[in-house]
Write a protein that holds these residues in place. Structure first.
Motif, PDB file in Angstrom:
ATOM      1  N   ASP A 166     -45.997  22.733  45.333  1.00 15.35           N
ATOM      2  CA  ASP A 166     -45.277  23.353  46.437  1.00 15.35           C
ATOM      3  C   ASP A 166     -46.039  24.600  46.856  1.00 15.35           C
ATOM      4  N   GLU A 204     -43.305  23.905  55.434  1.00 17.50           N
ATOM      5  CA  GLU A 204     -42.792  23.283  56.657  1.00 17.50           C
ATOM      6  C   GLU A 204     -42.245  21.874  56.432  1.00 17.50           C
ATOM      7  N   GLY A 206     -39.839  21.165  54.563  1.00 20.32           N
ATOM      8  CA  GLY A 206     -38.384  21.293  54.543  1.00 20.32           C
ATOM      9  C   GLY A 206     -37.711  20.205  53.740  1.00 20.32           C
ATOM     10  N   GLU A 207     -36.733  19.523  54.371  1.00 18.73           N
ATOM     11  CA  GLU A 207     -35.960  18.502  53.663  1.00 18.73           C
ATOM     12  C   GLU A 207     -36.773  17.233  53.384  1.00 18.73           C
ATOM     13  N   ARG A 208     -37.995  17.145  53.908  1.00 19.35           N
ATOM     14  CA  ARG A 208     -38.824  15.968  53.630  1.00 19.35           C
ATOM     15  C   ARG A 208     -39.500  16.049  52.263  1.00 19.35           C
ATOM     16  N   ARG A 209     -39.371  17.175  51.607  1.00 20.42           N
ATOM     17  CA  ARG A 209     -39.924  17.304  50.253  1.00 20.42           C
ATOM     18  C   ARG A 209     -39.100  16.444  49.306  1.00 20.42           C
ATOM     19  N   SER A 210     -39.763  15.618  48.498  1.00 12.28           N
ATOM     20  CA  SER A 210     -39.065  14.636  47.651  1.00 12.28           C
ATOM     21  C   SER A 210     -38.440  15.227  46.398  1.00 12.28           C
ATOM     22  N   TYR A 212     -37.099  18.727  44.034  1.00 10.55           N
ATOM     23  CA  TYR A 212     -36.633  20.112  44.024  1.00 10.55           C
ATOM     24  C   TYR A 212     -36.704  20.712  42.623  1.00 10.55           C
ATOM     25  N   GLU A 257     -46.843  13.038  52.659  1.00 14.14           N
ATOM     26  CA  GLU A 257     -46.381  14.125  53.526  1.00 14.14           C
ATOM     27  C   GLU A 257     -47.180  15.413  53.320  1.00 14.14           C
TER      28      GLU A 257
END
Length: 276
Positions: A166, A204, A206-210, A212, A257
């Motif tokens: 990240d 950038e 955002g919510e497309r990161r697989s 957390y 991504e």
């Protein structure tokens, strides 16, 4: 006894406990199965404690002392072992990591341990000591284990390594400008290794990161897969493909991504200039 693992009591508190338990068991002429029957645990559990991949719980040490007739000797040593800064599940994972043909890892917040410079790693553990999260002895234990893991990356043949970080891993300043500059230089070097692919997952996404939470996936020579994930207080090792499979899918989606390796190295250089 071709598969017998040799123990180094100096390696860690768990290894020291395991070596002592094995010695006491063998002095009595007991097999691991016989020790298991006397303590109410399974033979694989006994093996795990003896090789340092399982923690000797308070309940286990009491039963072992009772079976071996060792008073409270193992109970006292076991308490010290549980003060280790190494999370449950991690020693067992390190064994798999050392045998892996492929390693896929995702990290948040800090540079992945396998690719930390000594100065960066020392700054991270030093911060934990100052906060009172770990002792100085535990910090040394962590650094020694990290050094062994990093050396194992250079075995022959080396594993294929996919690194996803990240963006927070390189934006968070650790150890001061020079430490960060050297760390960015080292990540650039790692990206040049023939067996590595290094990518940054930018903010950038955002919510497309697989993911957390940090996760590591290893593939073994028999084509089996193992996953390891951590929370603040525990580590979880998973071998069941019903759980590992979706993690692999999510990892591949995040690779698609993320920035390319060329773009990621450019970001390392950008961060390095910002620390000068």
């Amino acid at each position: 006894m071709a598969n017998r693992k040799e123990l180094d009591p100096e390696e860690s508190p768990r290894a020291a406990f395991g070596a002592r338990l094995r010695r006491l068991r063998e002095e009595r002429g007991w097999t691991q199965h016989e020790m298991a029957e006397r303590t109410g645990y399974s033979a694989p559990h006994i093996s795990g404690v003896e090789t340092g991949v399982r923690t000797a719980t308070a309940k286990f040490t009491v039963r072992a002392d009772r079976a071996l007739g060792t008073g409270e000797a193992l109970t006292r040593q076991g308490a010290a072992t549980r003060d280790s800064a190494i999370l449950d599940g991690f020693p067992e994972f390190v064994v798999y990591e050392g045998r892996a043909t492929e390693i896929r890892l995702f990290e948040l917040g800090v540079v992945p341990g396998l690719f930390q410079t000594p100065e960066y790693a020392a700054a991270i553990t030093g911060g934990s000591v100052r906060r009172g999260a770990i002792t100085e002895q535990q910090a040394e234990e962590r650094l020694e284990l990290l050094e062994r893991r990093q050396r194992a990356l250079h075995r022959v043949p080396p594993p294929q390594i996919y690194v996803l970080m990240d963006e927070s891993c390189i934006r968070q300043r650790v150890g001061g400008p020079q430490v960060m500059a050297d760390q960015m230089d080292y990540l650039t070097t790692v990206a040049d290794w023939p067996n590595t692919v290094v990518q940054v997952a930018p903010f950038e996404l955002g919510e497309r990161r697989s993911f957390y939470t940090p996760v590591t996936l290893v593939a073994l020579s028999d084509r089996s897969q193992v996953a390891y994930a951590e929370s603040v207080h525990s580590g979880q090792l998973e071998r069941d493909m019903r759980f590992v499979g979706p993690l692999l899918t999510a990892y591949h989606q995040l690779q698609a991504e993320a920035l390319s390796q060329t773009q990621s190295v450019a970001m390392f250089n950008q961060v390095r200039k910002g620390t000068s």
